[in-house]
Motif scaffolding. Structure first.
Motif, short mmCIF file in Angstrom:
data_model
loop_
_atom_site.label_atom_id
_atom_site.label_comp_id
_atom_site.label_asym_id
_atom_site.label_seq_id
_atom_site.Cartn_x
_atom_site.Cartn_y
_atom_site.Cartn_z
N ALA A 132 0.82 -1.21 0.00
CA ALA A 132 0.00 0.00 0.00
C ALA A 132 0.86 1.26 0.00
O ALA A 132 0.56 2.22 -0.72
CB ALA A 132 -0.94 0.00 1.20
N PHE A 133 1.93 1.29 0.78
CA PHE A 133 2.69 2.54 0.81
C PHE A 133 3.72 2.60 -0.32
O PHE A 133 4.13 3.69 -0.71
CB PHE A 133 3.33 2.80 2.19
CG PHE A 133 4.63 2.13 2.47
CD1 PHE A 133 5.82 2.63 1.98
CD2 PHE A 133 4.68 1.00 3.27
CE1 PHE A 133 7.02 2.03 2.27
CE2 PHE A 133 5.88 0.40 3.57
CZ PHE A 133 7.05 0.91 3.06
N GLY A 134 4.09 1.48 -0.87
CA GLY A 134 5.04 1.49 -1.98
C GLY A 134 4.48 2.07 -3.25
O GLY A 134 5.22 2.56 -4.11
N ARG B 99 2.17 10.50 -4.15
CA ARG B 99 2.65 11.75 -3.53
C ARG B 99 3.62 11.41 -2.39
O ARG B 99 3.43 10.43 -1.67
CB ARG B 99 1.47 12.55 -2.98
CG ARG B 99 0.54 13.03 -4.08
CD ARG B 99 -0.65 13.80 -3.55
NE ARG B 99 -0.27 14.75 -2.52
CZ ARG B 99 -1.03 15.02 -1.45
NH1 ARG B 99 -2.19 14.40 -1.29
NH2 ARG B 99 -0.64 15.89 -0.56
N ASP B 100 4.63 12.24 -2.22
CA ASP B 100 5.61 12.02 -1.15
C ASP B 100 4.95 11.97 0.22
O ASP B 100 5.28 11.11 1.04
CB ASP B 100 6.66 13.14 -1.16
CG ASP B 100 7.54 13.09 -2.39
OD1 ASP B 100 7.53 12.07 -3.09
OD2 ASP B 100 8.25 14.09 -2.65
N TRP B 101 4.05 12.91 0.47
CA TRP B 101 3.40 12.99 1.78
C TRP B 101 2.66 11.68 2.10
O TRP B 101 2.80 11.14 3.19
CB TRP B 101 2.44 14.16 1.81
CG TRP B 101 1.69 14.27 3.11
CD1 TRP B 101 0.39 13.95 3.34
CD2 TRP B 101 2.22 14.70 4.36
NE1 TRP B 101 0.07 14.15 4.65
CE2 TRP B 101 1.18 14.62 5.31
CE3 TRP B 101 3.47 15.15 4.79
CZ2 TRP B 101 1.35 14.96 6.64
CZ3 TRP B 101 3.63 15.49 6.13
CH2 TRP B 101 2.58 15.40 7.02
N ILE C 63 3.45 9.07 5.23
CA ILE C 63 2.38 8.75 6.19
C ILE C 63 2.15 7.24 6.22
O ILE C 63 2.05 6.63 7.29
CB ILE C 63 1.08 9.49 5.83
CG1 ILE C 63 1.24 11.00 6.03
CG2 ILE C 63 -0.09 8.97 6.65
CD1 ILE C 63 1.52 11.41 7.46
N SER C 64 2.11 6.63 5.06
CA SER C 64 1.92 5.18 4.99
C SER C 64 3.12 4.43 5.56
O SER C 64 2.96 3.40 6.22
CB SER C 64 1.68 4.74 3.54
OG SER C 64 0.50 5.33 3.04
N LEU C 65 4.30 4.96 5.33
CA LEU C 65 5.50 4.35 5.90
C LEU C 65 5.47 4.41 7.42
O LEU C 65 5.81 3.43 8.10
CB LEU C 65 6.76 5.03 5.36
CG LEU C 65 8.09 4.54 5.88
CD1 LEU C 65 8.29 3.06 5.56
CD2 LEU C 65 9.23 5.37 5.30
#
Length: 81
Positions: free
Chosen positions: A14-16, A20-22, A26-28
């Protein structure tokens, strides 16, 4: 443990894929927090944290020793000139 790995894989996927960077960071952060919340991983992360702290302390001690030695050397050089 298979459930834990599947959960981590799902969060990682999901975070990969964030555009957007933000959103990525946030997911990381959610992923890292998840690792702290899973009991099966808590012992592993605690042990890694202990090892990290040992390494940081060793670096700080070496830095303090190096600084002390440089100050002594600096004084000796200044005395000679």
């Amino acid at each position: 443990m298979d459930d834990v790995i599947k959960t981590l894989d799902r969060y990682y996927a999901a975070f990969g894929d964030q555009k957007r960077d933000w959103d990525f960071f946030i997911s990381l952060a959610d992923y890292v927090n998840l690792m702290d919340e899973i009991p099966e991983l808590k012992d592993i992360t605690d042990e890694l944290e202990k090892e990290e702290n040992k390494a940081i302390n060793a670096i700080r001690e070496a830095e303090a020793l190096a600084t002390e030695e440089l100050e002594k050397l600096s004084k000796k050089i200044l005395e000679d000139y």
